[in-house]
Write a protein that holds these residues in place. Structure first.
Motif, PDB file in Angstrom:
ATOM      1  N   VAL A   1       4.669 -12.453 -17.429  1.00  0.00           N
ATOM      2  CA  VAL A   1       3.700 -11.954 -16.447  1.00  0.00           C
ATOM      3  C   VAL A   1       4.248 -12.189 -15.041  1.00  0.00           C
ATOM      4  CG1 VAL A   1       1.392 -12.333 -15.463  1.00  0.00           C
ATOM      5  CG2 VAL A   1       1.693 -12.193 -17.937  1.00  0.00           C
ATOM      6  N   VAL A   2       4.102 -11.180 -14.176  1.00  0.00           N
ATOM      7  CA  VAL A   2       4.510 -11.268 -12.776  1.00  0.00           C
ATOM      8  C   VAL A   2       3.261 -11.059 -11.930  1.00  0.00           C
ATOM      9  CG1 VAL A   2       5.909 -10.257 -10.937  1.00  0.00           C
ATOM     10  CG2 VAL A   2       6.789 -10.338 -13.278  1.00  0.00           C
ATOM     11  N   LEU A   3       2.990 -11.999 -11.026  1.00  0.00           N
ATOM     12  CA  LEU A   3       1.861 -11.898 -10.104  1.00  0.00           C
ATOM     13  C   LEU A   3       2.403 -11.694  -8.698  1.00  0.00           C
ATOM     14  CD1 LEU A   3      -0.200 -14.863 -11.535  1.00  0.00           C
ATOM     15  CD2 LEU A   3      -0.656 -12.447 -11.878  1.00  0.00           C
ATOM     16  N   ILE A   4       1.852 -10.704  -7.998  1.00  0.00           N
ATOM     17  CA  ILE A   4       2.291 -10.377  -6.642  1.00  0.00           C
ATOM     18  C   ILE A   4       1.068 -10.406  -5.743  1.00  0.00           C
ATOM     19  CG2 ILE A   4       3.343  -8.620  -5.158  1.00  0.00           C
ATOM     20  CD1 ILE A   4       4.728  -7.524  -7.704  1.00  0.00           C
ATOM     21  N   GLY A   5       1.191 -11.094  -4.629  1.00  0.00           N
ATOM     22  CA  GLY A   5       0.129 -11.110  -3.624  1.00  0.00           C
ATOM     23  C   GLY A   5       0.706 -10.745  -2.277  1.00  0.00           C
ATOM     24  N   ALA A   6       0.051  -9.825  -1.578  1.00  0.00           N
ATOM     25  CA  ALA A   6       0.490  -9.431  -0.240  1.00  0.00           C
ATOM     26  C   ALA A   6      -0.704  -8.832   0.486  1.00  0.00           C
ATOM     27  CB  ALA A   6       1.638  -8.436  -0.296  1.00  0.00           C
ATOM     28  N   GLY A   7      -1.034  -9.398   1.632  1.00  0.00           N
ATOM     29  CA  GLY A   7      -2.219  -8.931   2.355  1.00  0.00           C
ATOM     30  C   GLY A   7      -3.455  -9.186   1.525  1.00  0.00           C
ATOM     31  N   GLU A   8      -4.234  -8.150   1.296  1.00  0.00           N
ATOM     32  CA  GLU A   8      -5.417  -8.293   0.459  1.00  0.00           C
ATOM     33  C   GLU A   8      -5.204  -7.785  -0.963  1.00  0.00           C
ATOM     34  OE1 GLU A   8      -8.757  -6.592   2.561  1.00  0.00           O
ATOM     35  OE2 GLU A   8      -8.798  -8.268   3.957  1.00  0.00           O
ATOM     36  N   ARG A   9      -3.998  -7.278  -1.268  1.00  0.00           N
ATOM     37  CA  ARG A   9      -3.739  -6.720  -2.592  1.00  0.00           C
ATOM     38  C   ARG A   9      -3.104  -7.774  -3.503  1.00  0.00           C
ATOM     39  NH1 ARG A   9      -1.097  -2.357  -1.369  1.00  0.00           N
ATOM     40  NH2 ARG A   9      -2.900  -1.003  -1.573  1.00  0.00           N
TER      41      ARG A   9
ATOM     42  N   LEU B   1      -0.982  -4.795 -15.328  1.00  0.00           N
ATOM     43  CA  LEU B   1      -2.151  -5.347 -16.013  1.00  0.00           C
ATOM     44  C   LEU B   1      -3.419  -5.099 -15.212  1.00  0.00           C
ATOM     45  CD1 LEU B   1      -0.650  -8.779 -17.128  1.00  0.00           C
ATOM     46  CD2 LEU B   1      -1.121  -6.786 -18.573  1.00  0.00           C
ATOM     47  N   TRP B   2      -3.355  -5.323 -13.891  1.00  0.00           N
ATOM     48  CA  TRP B   2      -4.528  -5.131 -13.048  1.00  0.00           C
ATOM     49  C   TRP B   2      -4.143  -5.118 -11.574  1.00  0.00           C
ATOM     50  CZ3 TRP B   2      -4.468  -9.393 -10.042  1.00  0.00           C
ATOM     51  CH2 TRP B   2      -4.106 -10.616 -10.594  1.00  0.00           C
ATOM     52  N   GLU B   3      -5.092  -4.645 -10.774  1.00  0.00           N
ATOM     53  CA  GLU B   3      -5.031  -4.743  -9.318  1.00  0.00           C
ATOM     54  C   GLU B   3      -6.339  -5.376  -8.881  1.00  0.00           C
ATOM     55  OE1 GLU B   3      -4.600  -2.024  -5.264  1.00  0.00           O
ATOM     56  OE2 GLU B   3      -4.337  -1.081  -7.230  1.00  0.00           O
ATOM     57  N   ASP B   4      -6.260  -6.337  -7.973  1.00  0.00           N
ATOM     58  CA  ASP B   4      -7.435  -7.063  -7.496  1.00  0.00           C
ATOM     59  C   ASP B   4      -7.290  -7.224  -5.984  1.00  0.00           C
ATOM     60  OD1 ASP B   4      -9.792  -8.574  -7.459  1.00  0.00           O
ATOM     61  OD2 ASP B   4      -9.107 -10.035  -8.932  1.00  0.00           O
TER      62      ASP B   4
ATOM     63  N   ASN C   1      -5.190 -17.292 -16.247  1.00  0.00           N
ATOM     64  CA  ASN C   1      -4.397 -17.967 -17.274  1.00  0.00           C
ATOM     65  C   ASN C   1      -2.968 -17.409 -17.233  1.00  0.00           C
ATOM     66  OD1 ASN C   1      -4.282 -15.590 -18.843  1.00  0.00           O
ATOM     67  ND2 ASN C   1      -5.947 -16.240 -20.178  1.00  0.00           N
ATOM     68  N   LEU C   2      -2.104 -17.913 -18.090  1.00  0.00           N
ATOM     69  CA  LEU C   2      -0.695 -17.524 -18.056  1.00  0.00           C
ATOM     70  C   LEU C   2      -0.447 -16.099 -18.542  1.00  0.00           C
ATOM     71  CD1 LEU C   2       1.081 -20.794 -19.263  1.00  0.00           C
ATOM     72  CD2 LEU C   2       0.396 -20.112 -16.952  1.00  0.00           C
ATOM     73  N   HIS C   3      -1.477 -15.461 -19.121  1.00  0.00           N
ATOM     74  CA  HIS C   3      -1.376 -14.063 -19.554  1.00  0.00           C
ATOM     75  C   HIS C   3      -1.943 -13.114 -18.503  1.00  0.00           C
ATOM     76  CE1 HIS C   3       0.000 -15.131 -23.559  1.00  0.00           C
ATOM     77  NE2 HIS C   3      -0.857 -16.130 -23.504  1.00  0.00           N
ATOM     78  N   GLY C   4      -2.364 -13.652 -17.358  1.00  0.00           N
ATOM     79  CA  GLY C   4      -2.874 -12.826 -16.271  1.00  0.00           C
ATOM     80  C   GLY C   4      -4.346 -12.498 -16.373  1.00  0.00           C
ATOM     81  N   GLN C   5      -5.092 -13.190 -17.216  1.00  0.00           N
ATOM     82  CA  GLN C   5      -6.531 -12.957 -17.335  1.00  0.00           C
ATOM     83  C   GLN C   5      -7.278 -13.869 -16.365  1.00  0.00           C
ATOM     84  OE1 GLN C   5      -6.533 -13.901 -21.509  1.00  0.00           O
ATOM     85  NE2 GLN C   5      -6.652 -11.745 -22.083  1.00  0.00           N
ATOM     86  N   LYS C   6      -8.168 -13.282 -15.577  1.00  0.00           N
ATOM     87  CA  LYS C   6      -8.900 -14.051 -14.572  1.00  0.00           C
ATOM     88  C   LYS C   6      -9.873 -15.006 -15.245  1.00  0.00           C
ATOM     89  CE  LYS C   6     -10.567 -13.362  -9.931  1.00  0.00           C
ATOM     90  NZ  LYS C   6     -10.872 -12.339  -8.939  1.00  0.00           N
ATOM     91  N   LEU C   7      -9.850 -16.254 -14.780  1.00  0.00           N
ATOM     92  CA  LEU C   7     -10.728 -17.284 -15.314  1.00  0.00           C
ATOM     93  C   LEU C   7     -11.965 -17.477 -14.448  1.00  0.00           C
ATOM     94  CD1 LEU C   7      -7.984 -19.930 -16.205  1.00  0.00           C
ATOM     95  CD2 LEU C   7      -9.124 -18.302 -17.759  1.00  0.00           C
ATOM     96  N   TRP C   8     -11.769 -17.516 -13.135  1.00  0.00           N
ATOM     97  CA  TRP C   8     -12.888 -17.734 -12.219  1.00  0.00           C
ATOM     98  C   TRP C   8     -12.432 -17.501 -10.776  1.00  0.00           C
ATOM     99  CZ3 TRP C   8     -11.640 -21.446  -8.711  1.00  0.00           C
ATOM    100  CH2 TRP C   8     -10.723 -22.418  -9.089  1.00  0.00           C
ATOM    101  N   SER C   9     -13.399 -17.424  -9.880  1.00  0.00           N
ATOM    102  CA  SER C   9     -13.141 -17.276  -8.453  1.00  0.00           C
ATOM    103  C   SER C   9     -14.281 -17.940  -7.696  1.00  0.00           C
ATOM    104  CB  SER C   9     -13.069 -15.788  -8.086  1.00  0.00           C
ATOM    105  OG  SER C   9     -12.897 -15.624  -6.696  1.00  0.00           O
ATOM    106  N   THR C  10     -13.964 -18.531  -6.564  1.00  0.00           N
ATOM    107  CA  THR C  10     -15.008 -19.123  -5.736  1.00  0.00           C
ATOM    108  C   THR C  10     -14.729 -18.825  -4.268  1.00  0.00           C
ATOM    109  OG1 THR C  10     -16.323 -21.124  -5.342  1.00  0.00           O
ATOM    110  CG2 THR C  10     -13.944 -21.423  -5.474  1.00  0.00           C
ATOM    111  N   TRP C  11     -15.785 -18.676  -3.522  1.00  0.00           N
ATOM    112  CA  TRP C  11     -15.711 -18.387  -2.096  1.00  0.00           C
ATOM    113  C   TRP C  11     -15.329 -19.653  -1.340  1.00  0.00           C
ATOM    114  CZ3 TRP C  11     -18.439 -20.284   2.112  1.00  0.00           C
ATOM    115  CH2 TRP C  11     -18.286 -19.571   3.288  1.00  0.00           C
TER     116      TRP C  11
END
Length: 173
Positions: free
Chosen positions: A78-86, A99-102, A130-140
């Motif tokens: 799995v490769v995770l990329i973050g840049a700006g708000e994407r 897998l997804w865009e968030d 998780n290590l497979h790229g599935q979102k577990l949770w998010s908090t503000w």
């Protein structure tokens, strides 16, 4: 893995054409236009010349502290990329796929792998996958904020309001 910021690599066309999966988000014209700065990432398996994955995008915000980040999970591909708000997640299986865009609330800061969990820090958010790229949770969150992890428990400080919760399940609502 190779990363470029600000300008396209000289061999951009070859990278884009020969990658197993190539995606572009935003305009490639100009530099630092109203849509933000340019960012490219190329991910190749060991001993392979051309990339499995090539991603090009414009990102904003682009000021200090909002630098792009890439995290590769070797055991799951799995490769995770973050840049700006994407935020983007890809799998490098054959064939590679998105897998997804968030979105990162108010701008991506960094990825942080903590054992079996990957944390993402943003200006106004802390999230986990998780290590497979599935979102577990998010908090503000709201700046200034910080966190630490000890024995599978996150200690979160948001504007001097302290909380703690298991990294795997996140905060209770």
């Amino acid at each position: 893995m190779q990363v470029w910021r600000g300008d396209l690599p000289g061999h951009f066309s070859s990278l884009s054409d020969l990658a197993d999966l190539s995606e572009t988000f935003g305009s490639l014209e100009g530099r630092n236009d109203e849509d933000g700065s340019l960012f490219c990432v190329s991910v190749s398996p060991q001993f392979q010349v051309w990339p499995s994955l090539f991603v090009t995008q414009r990102f904003s915000p682009e000021v200090g502290g909002f630098d792009p980040g890439v995290l590769i999970v070797p055991e799951t591909g799995v490769v995770l990329i973050g840049a700006g708000e994407r935020l983007l997640a890809y799998r490098l299986d054959d064939p590679p796929a998105r897998l997804w865009e968030d979105a990162a609330n108010a701008g991506f800061w960094w990825w942080d792998r903590q054992g079996q969990v990957i944390l993402m820090a943003a200006e106004c958010e802390l999230a986990a996958w998780n290590l497979h790229g599935q979102k577990l949770w998010s908090t503000w969150t709201e700046p200034p904020w910080s966190y630490s992890v000890q024995n599978g428990v996150i200690q979160l400080d948001v504007m001097d309001n302290l909380s703690s919760f298991p990294i795997s399940t996140g905060p209770t609502k």
